[in-house]
Design a protein around this motif. Structure first.
Motif: not given
Length: 392
Positions: A201-207, A276-280, A334-338, A350-352
């Motif tokens: 999830s973090f990887f998608i966010c940082a990609l 918060l999303l990736a580690l929810s 976790g997809l929400g973080a991306g 909205i995602i939160l």
């Protein structure tokens, strides 16, 4: 100019190598744990029926350090060939004094690993574990790794106060996540699988940023965990123990600080929402189980079967189904973080809100299922009137 194809290849190779090394090391560690009789024995609060080897976390940690240090060693030869842009992509996210920050990350990780290993070999008292975790988190602060978001925004006019607040927030966050992943390690494959999903999830966010080395770190961590997970799926042949669970929590907390490091290029909403999303899932499990224990007036640090996974089993799922269900929840949230870099502030809210709604729905389902399981059937009303499991 950054070549996306080459970086994708680097990420894939890094993930594959980490996976292979970890899988092989886990077999070696399992053999040694059996030979030295370092085992986790069945108990009232445990799910296994027979003794299982411990110390699987050692393979995760060794793989992570070998791969990361090996990657860093390659920077010097590459520099001598004149490819300066690689060092820029590797270190630019850390800013100045990157050597000190990397040393702090690795030193804190070693402290957490030694603390967990000691606890696996000889159970430590909760306050002593907490003290050790605080020391490891303080190492990050001393290496200038801090959550500056709130302090810079609200306390920028008072530098000393801002430093103290950001330092305390960092320590609290690292300690909280270290314990959250440790608490989540209560069923075969659960903590390791959720840790790997969080890393992706973090990887998608940082990609789609310039934080290439962060992506490499995430792939190294994910591969290290997945290699162990092959041996940890139900029925588990080895457990990661506190050594691995606390290390996973520490690394995810640290990488969440790096991936959302508060600067001009990182919007504050992403810095807040991404972790918060990736580690929810571990956050939800920790908060809910602490609340249940508090309401039941039992010690917060006392182990029991009130965790997210246990409550799913109480409403009729098998262990495998409960773990797979939590994997799905972790992946969906976790997809929400991306998506955060693709939406504006309203989209982030909205995602939160959707994530909060999902967990509230789970609370209602588990609560209704637990109540239903306590209702005796018409044929056994006279003989069966005992509650079945913990519930909200």
């Amino acid at each position: 100019m950054r070549t996306w194809t080459n970086w994708y290849l680097i990420y894939a190779v890094t993930l594959g190598l980490s996976f292979g090394i970890s899988m092989g090391l886990t077999s070696v560690v399992r053999y040694l744990a059996l030979r030295w009789q370092i085992l986790d024995h069945p108990g009232e609060r445990k799910m296994q029926r027979e003794a299982v080897p411990l110390l699987g976390g050692v393979s995760i940690i060794v793989t992570f350090y070998v791969m990361v240090i090996g990657s860093l060693v390659l920077v010097q030869p590459v520099r001598e060939f004149g490819i300066q842009w690689l060092e820029t992509h590797v270190f630019q996210f850390l800013g100045k004094d990157h050597e000190i920050k990397l040393l702090g990350i690795f030193a804190g990780g070693i402290l957490i690993a030694l603390l967990g290993l000691t606890d696996d070999l000889k159970a430590l008292r909760p306050w002593l574990k907490l003290l050790g975790q605080c020391v490891a988190a303080t190492v990050l602060v001393l290496s200038d790794m801090k959550l500056d978001l709130f302090s810079e925004a609200w306390l920028g006019a008072w530098p000393v106060t801002s430093y103290v607040v950001s330092s305390l927030l960092t320590i609290l966050w690292v300690v909280f996540m270290t314990n959250s992943m440790n608490l989540l390690d209560n069923m075969d494959g659960l903590s390791a699988g959720v840790a790997a999903i969080a890393a992706f999830s973090f990887f998608i966010c940082a990609l789609r940023t310039d934080e290439a080395f962060i992506c490499v770190l995430l792939m190294v961590f994910a591969g290290s965990v997945l290699g162990f997970l092959i041996h940890n799926l139900y029925p588990a042949r080895i457990y990661m123990g506190d050594t691995g669970a606390m290390f996973c929590g520490y690394i995810l907390a640290t990488l969440s600080i790096l991936i959302t490091f508060y600067n001009e290029s990182t919007p504050s909403r992403i810095a807040i929402a991404a972790p918060l999303l990736a580690l929810s899932v571990p956050i939800f499990d920790t908060v809910s189980v602490v609340f249940i224990r508090w309401r039941a007036k039992v010690p917060v640090f006392e182990g029991d079967r009130r965790h997210f996974s246990h409550r799913l089993v109480n409403i009729g799922m098998t262990q495998q189904q409960a773990v797979e269900f939590i994997y799905l929840v972790a992946a969906v949230t976790g997809l929400g973080a991306g998506l955060l870099r693709q939406v504006n502030t309203i989209g982030t809210i909205i995602i939160l809100a959707q994530t909060c709604g999902l967990f509230l729905l789970l609370v209602l389902i588990m609560s209704a299922g637990s109540k239903q399981s306590r209702v005796p059937s018409s044929e056994s009303t006279k003989t069966q009137n005992a509650p079945n499991g913990n519930h909200f």
